[in-house]
Design a protein around this motif. Structure first.
Motif, PDB file in Angstrom:
ATOM      1  N   TYR A 182      10.153   7.484   5.309  1.00  0.00           N
ATOM      2  CA  TYR A 182       8.848   7.762   4.425  1.00  0.00           C
ATOM      3  C   TYR A 182       8.468   9.186   4.627  1.00  0.00           C
ATOM      4  O   TYR A 182       9.261  10.205   4.988  1.00  0.00           O
ATOM      5  CB  TYR A 182       7.844   6.725   4.982  1.00  0.00           C
ATOM      6  N   ARG A 183       7.047   9.264   4.653  1.00  0.00           N
ATOM      7  CA  ARG A 183       6.503  10.584   4.750  1.00  0.00           C
ATOM      8  C   ARG A 183       6.593  11.272   6.293  1.00  0.00           C
ATOM      9  O   ARG A 183       6.249  10.664   7.152  1.00  0.00           O
ATOM     10  CB  ARG A 183       4.998  10.501   4.422  1.00  0.00           C
ATOM     11  N   SER A 191       0.508   9.362  -0.444  1.00  0.00           N
ATOM     12  CA  SER A 191       1.798   9.303  -0.731  1.00  0.00           C
ATOM     13  C   SER A 191       2.271   9.407  -2.294  1.00  0.00           C
ATOM     14  O   SER A 191       3.249   9.892  -2.590  1.00  0.00           O
ATOM     15  CB  SER A 191       2.425   8.190  -0.110  1.00  0.00           C
ATOM     16  N   GLU A 226       2.813   0.142   0.613  1.00  0.00           N
ATOM     17  CA  GLU A 226       2.391   0.402   2.190  1.00  0.00           C
ATOM     18  C   GLU A 226       1.780  -1.119   2.530  1.00  0.00           C
ATOM     19  O   GLU A 226       1.951  -1.488   3.720  1.00  0.00           O
ATOM     20  CB  GLU A 226       1.407   1.330   2.127  1.00  0.00           C
ATOM     21  N   VAL A 256      11.339   4.881  -1.765  1.00  0.00           N
ATOM     22  CA  VAL A 256      10.336   5.580  -2.201  1.00  0.00           C
ATOM     23  C   VAL A 256      10.862   6.880  -2.930  1.00  0.00           C
ATOM     24  O   VAL A 256      10.044   7.051  -4.175  1.00  0.00           O
ATOM     25  CB  VAL A 256       9.272   6.233  -1.256  1.00  0.00           C
TER      26      VAL A 256
END
Length: 277
Positions: A72-73, A118, A151, A190
């Motif tokens: 993810y981020r 995001s 999320e 993602v």
């Protein structure tokens, strides 16, 4: 974004020589230069995590080593361990919640804000690597609902599965191992969602198919190793006090962006998505 083409992967070299597009590192750095304003997102997410920032600045630790996978981020808390987490980074900001009545609205606010950031962040990375330009606000509008829903699903899974298992250490260890395996099998999710403009279910199935076909374990582990190397100087800086902790967050922001761009380019290559030179 761009639907996958029928041609060869951009990472596949021609039969008579190396890829004309250069190495993944070279291509990543070229794109990061254009996408550098997006580093504000991991900077904001790191600074908004006040509990971890305070705990890190007040710790007596000297340094830590932490590996993070490309799921993810990335921000400072993806690269270093906060002392308040006991060696594991928190996925949701629940440490300071004193009343059960506050959990739901705070968690909902976290999911909405994080999901919107995001959406703009990953959508802009995908647009940037495929077209050479990006519109952050347009990507928030385009992908926000999907990222907020994603999320919410992840947070719900953590609360329903991993939080109860924390009371049973042997089962929790098994759950962590299972989480690592699932992280590998579905890490492109993602990126596929924004690169190919897919829904959540379609992106999950596409991500699994790409991993099954290309088996990018080397990339998955190599990026984790690089984050572990970066965690040493960044944690040493962050643990030095409040101001150094903020400086560490500033430094970690473009580093995190670089990791996310590299993963986007790798997933684009796996999915035969055309990228900008």
């Amino acid at each position: 974004m761009v639907r996958p083409s029928d041609g060869p992967s951009v990472d596949d070299p021609p039969a008579d020589g190396p890829s004309p597009r250069g190495s993944l590192l070279d291509r990543t750095l070229a794109h990061v230069e254009r996408l550098l304003p997006l580093a504000l997102v991991p900077l904001v997410t790191a600074l908004l995590n006040v509990d971890d920032l305070t705990a890190t600045a007040e710790t007596d630790s000297v340094v830590s080593v932490s590996a993070s996978f490309p799921v993810y981020r990335y921000d400072l808390w993806s690269i270093i361990d906060s002392p308040g987490d006991g060696g594991a980074s928190a996925a949701v900001p629940l440490d300071s919640v004193g009343s059960l009545a506050l959990v739901a609205p705070l968690l909902a606010a976290y999911v909405v804000v994080s999901g919107a950031l995001s959406a703009g962040y990953f959508g802009s990375i995908a647009e940037g690597v495929t077209t050479g330009r990006f519109d952050f606000v347009a990507n928030v509008r385009r992908f926000a609902v999907r990222f907020i829903a994603l999320e919410a699903l992840v947070v719900a899974a953590v609360l329903v599965v991993f939080v109860p298992l924390a009371a049973f250490p042997p089962l929790f260890v098994v759950a962590v191992i299972a989480l690592l395996v699932l992280s590998y099998l579905f890490f492109p999710t993602v990126y596929v969602l924004v690169l190919e403009d897919r829904g959540i279910d379609s992106a999950i199935r596409r991500a699994y198919g790409l991993v099954e076909r290309h088996r990018p374990l080397w990339f998955f582990l190599a990026l984790a190793a690089v984050t572990a190397l970066c965690s040493v100087p960044l944690s040493a800086l962050a643990y030095a006090g409040p101001v150094p902790a903020v400086v560490a967050a500033v430094i970690a922001a473009p580093v995190g962006l670089t990791f996310n761009v590299a993963t986007a380019l790798k997933v684009a290559a796996m999915g035969d998505v055309d990228v900008a030179r």
